[in-house]
Scaffold this active site. Structure first.
Site, short mmCIF file in Angstrom:
data_model
loop_
_atom_site.label_atom_id
_atom_site.label_comp_id
_atom_site.label_asym_id
_atom_site.label_seq_id
_atom_site.Cartn_x
_atom_site.Cartn_y
_atom_site.Cartn_z
N GLY A 1 6.26 -15.05 5.82
CA GLY A 1 7.29 -14.37 6.60
C GLY A 1 7.42 -14.81 8.04
O GLY A 1 8.17 -14.20 8.81
N TRP B 1 8.93 -17.42 9.32
CA TRP B 1 10.31 -17.81 9.65
C TRP B 1 11.24 -16.59 9.66
O TRP B 1 12.20 -16.55 10.42
CB TRP B 1 10.81 -18.86 8.65
CG TRP B 1 10.46 -20.26 9.06
CD1 TRP B 1 9.35 -20.65 9.75
CD2 TRP B 1 11.23 -21.44 8.83
NE1 TRP B 1 9.37 -22.01 9.95
CE2 TRP B 1 10.50 -22.52 9.40
CE3 TRP B 1 12.42 -21.70 8.19
CZ2 TRP B 1 10.96 -23.84 9.35
CZ3 TRP B 1 12.88 -23.02 8.14
CH2 TRP B 1 12.17 -24.07 8.72
N ASP C 1 11.23 -15.00 -2.28
CA ASP C 1 10.04 -15.75 -2.67
C ASP C 1 9.54 -15.25 -4.02
O ASP C 1 9.80 -14.10 -4.39
CB ASP C 1 8.93 -15.59 -1.62
CG ASP C 1 7.92 -16.73 -1.67
OD1 ASP C 1 7.90 -17.54 -0.72
OD2 ASP C 1 7.15 -16.82 -2.65
N ASP D 1 12.96 -15.90 -8.40
CA ASP D 1 13.09 -17.36 -8.50
C ASP D 1 14.49 -17.76 -8.05
O ASP D 1 15.49 -17.30 -8.61
CB ASP D 1 12.84 -17.77 -9.95
CG ASP D 1 12.92 -19.27 -10.17
OD1 ASP D 1 13.25 -20.01 -9.23
OD2 ASP D 1 12.64 -19.71 -11.31
N ASP E 1 11.51 -23.43 4.15
CA ASP E 1 10.30 -24.09 4.65
C ASP E 1 9.25 -24.21 3.55
O ASP E 1 8.07 -24.41 3.82
CB ASP E 1 9.74 -23.31 5.84
CG ASP E 1 8.63 -24.05 6.57
OD1 ASP E 1 8.74 -25.28 6.72
OD2 ASP E 1 7.65 -23.40 6.98
N LYS F 1 12.80 -28.17 4.56
CA LYS F 1 11.67 -29.09 4.73
C LYS F 1 11.51 -29.98 3.52
O LYS F 1 11.62 -29.52 2.38
CB LYS F 1 10.37 -28.29 4.94
CG LYS F 1 9.14 -29.19 5.06
CD LYS F 1 7.93 -28.44 5.56
CE LYS F 1 7.37 -27.46 4.55
NZ LYS F 1 6.22 -26.73 5.09
#
Length: 268
Positions: A50, A52, A68, A84, A109, A149
């Site tokens: 958490g 971000w 998540d 998902d 990320d 990322k």
């Protein structure tokens, strides 16, 4: 030095109440690229633990949602979904929260669990980033922003091209908070494209008029495409060379004789 820098951000995160040192990466990304603006709605994919989300809430002050597979401990003013991002049921839940118009910003990320096999880890990173991009395409507003990322490697350029195919401006950026020896890099996509065509698409069109610049102008699914070096009445096969939010450019690949010309030749 790299170790010292890593420890610095770790201790800073603890001191400032962030859940992860990665919080500083998002801060630096936003300082450089202005991905999140005040009032933006933000969706963070692969958001646990958490860090971000905390920064996104501070930067935006608007609706912030974390998604998540793992449970995310509550953060004041932030909503979360355990699910998902590849599942349509999760997409529907996201849209229900951010609204039918979509989110202003999508972040990711997420990183794979490292196996020690670099080729495998790189491929898994690209797979995660691809899932994030596909999700973003379903939930972003037109002209929305995206930051993801990835690990650098053989598949990086192909993925970068895919992001370029969906956003007006794309940059790769390594924030200072990333470890100097790390292969991670962030791809920033600005102004999500919702055009019905993409760079490289090919069409056969009839040039019916010229634009103010002298280029041919045609409509493809209601979207204006400017074609260089053509005349009214020509039938041409074109290839899209660049896509903007409201129009696109194309080059001529082949000039095709119209049926009218063919009929005239037959009568002669």
């Amino acid at each position: 030095m790299a170790r010292d820098r890593r420890d610095y951000y770790y201790h800073q995160a603890k001191e400032e109440g962030y859940r992860s040192r990665a919080s500083f990466k998002l801060k630096q990304i936003n300082e450089k690229h202005n991905v999140i603006k005040r009032g933006d709605s933000v969706v963070d994919l692969g958001a646990a633990p958490g860090g971000w989300l905390q920064v996104a809430k501070q930067l935006s002050g608007g609706k912030v949602l974390g998604v998540d597979l793992q449970r995310i401990d509550p953060i004041e003013g932030v909503e979360t979904i355990q699910g998902d991002i590849n599942a349509e049921s999760t997409i529907k839940k996201i849209i229900k929260i951010v609204g039918e118009k979509g989110a202003d910003v999508v972040l990711c990320d997420a990183a794979p669990n490292l196996s020690g096999n670099w080729s495998y880890d790189h491929a898994r990173s690209i797979e995660l980033a691809t899932s994030a991009l596909e999700c973003a395409k379903k939930i972003l507003k037109p002209k929305g922003n995206f930051a993801v990322k990835v690990f650098q490697g053989d598949m990086f350029n192909d993925y970068l091209d895919e992001v370029r195919n969906n956003f007006v401006r794309v940059k790769a950026y390594s924030p200072q908070a990333s470890r100097s020896q790390s292969a991670e890099i962030y791809i920033i996509g600005k102004k999500f494209l919702t055009a019905p065509l993409r760079k490289g698409d090919k069409f056969v069109v009839d040039i019916e008029k010229l634009g103010s610049s002298g280029d041919g102008a045609v409509l493809i699914e209601g979207f204006v495409v400017f074609v260089k070096e053509v005349e009214v009445g020509e039938k041409v096969r074109i290839k899209i060379s660049d896509v903007k939010p409201n129009f696109a450019f194309a080059d001529v690949e082949e000039r095709i004789e119209s049926s009218e010309t063919e009929n005239r030749e037959k009568s002669d």
